[in-house]
Motif scaffolding. Structure first.
Motif, PDB file in Angstrom:
ATOM      1  N   SER A  14       0.808  -1.229   0.000  1.00 54.98           N
ATOM      2  CA  SER A  14       0.000   0.000   0.000  1.00 54.98           C
ATOM      3  C   SER A  14       0.835   1.271   0.000  1.00 54.98           C
ATOM      4  O   SER A  14       0.285   2.369   0.022  1.00 54.98           O
ATOM      5  CB  SER A  14      -0.928  -0.003   1.222  1.00 54.98           C
ATOM      6  N   ARG A  50       8.359  -0.227  -2.254  1.00 58.00           N
ATOM      7  CA  ARG A  50       7.398  -1.277  -1.897  1.00 58.00           C
ATOM      8  C   ARG A  50       8.064  -2.516  -1.310  1.00 58.00           C
ATOM      9  O   ARG A  50       7.440  -3.564  -1.184  1.00 58.00           O
ATOM     10  CB  ARG A  50       6.573  -1.665  -3.116  1.00 58.00           C
ATOM     11  N   GLU A  82       1.320  -3.061   8.634  1.00 56.78           N
ATOM     12  CA  GLU A  82       0.701  -3.459   7.370  1.00 56.78           C
ATOM     13  C   GLU A  82       1.694  -4.132   6.428  1.00 56.78           C
ATOM     14  O   GLU A  82       1.317  -4.594   5.360  1.00 56.78           O
ATOM     15  CB  GLU A  82       0.062  -2.244   6.674  1.00 56.78           C
TER      16      GLU A  82
END
Length: 122
Positions: A14, A50, A82
């Protein structure tokens, strides 16, 4: 002395900026240092936003304890953020003393003054 070393690769699906990645990595590093007193740092993939690669180390007098600490920290990292743990590698290193007759004998020798007669005739 037993040193447990672990490298984990995190996916950050995300995250769309390095600033966002650094925020997540900083949070993980700070929490692990505070909660487990482990040495931890980002060790690779610094410019990939990422993906993050973290390395950490724990010290113990028992290999099972070091292994357990590593498992606990990886579990904490995967549940506390996360970020997804996508790879993990670890190594348990046994460090022995290098004093020949053992650490106690080396300490005894270090207290002997030069030129002083020993009780045991050396």
């Amino acid at each position: 002395m037993i040193v447990g070393v672990c490298r984990i690769v995190l996916a950050l699906p995300s995250v769309d900026s390095l600033k966002g990645k650094r925020s997540i990595v900083r949070r993980i590093v700070d929490r692990v240092r505070h909660k487990f007193n482990a040495a931890i740092a980002e060790v690779a993939e610094m410019d990939a936003h990422r993906r993050a690669v973290l390395g950490f180390a724990v010290v113990s007098n028992d290999a099972r304890h070091a292994n357990s600490m590593i498992d606990t920290i990886v579990s904490f990292v995967s549940s506390a953020t996360e970020a997804l743990v996508i790879d993990r590698s670890m190594e348990i290193v046994h460090l022995e003393d290098h004093f020949g007759g053992g650490l106690d004998a080396a300490i005894d020798r270090s207290y002997d003054e030069p030129g002083e007669d020993d009780d045991d005739g050396r």
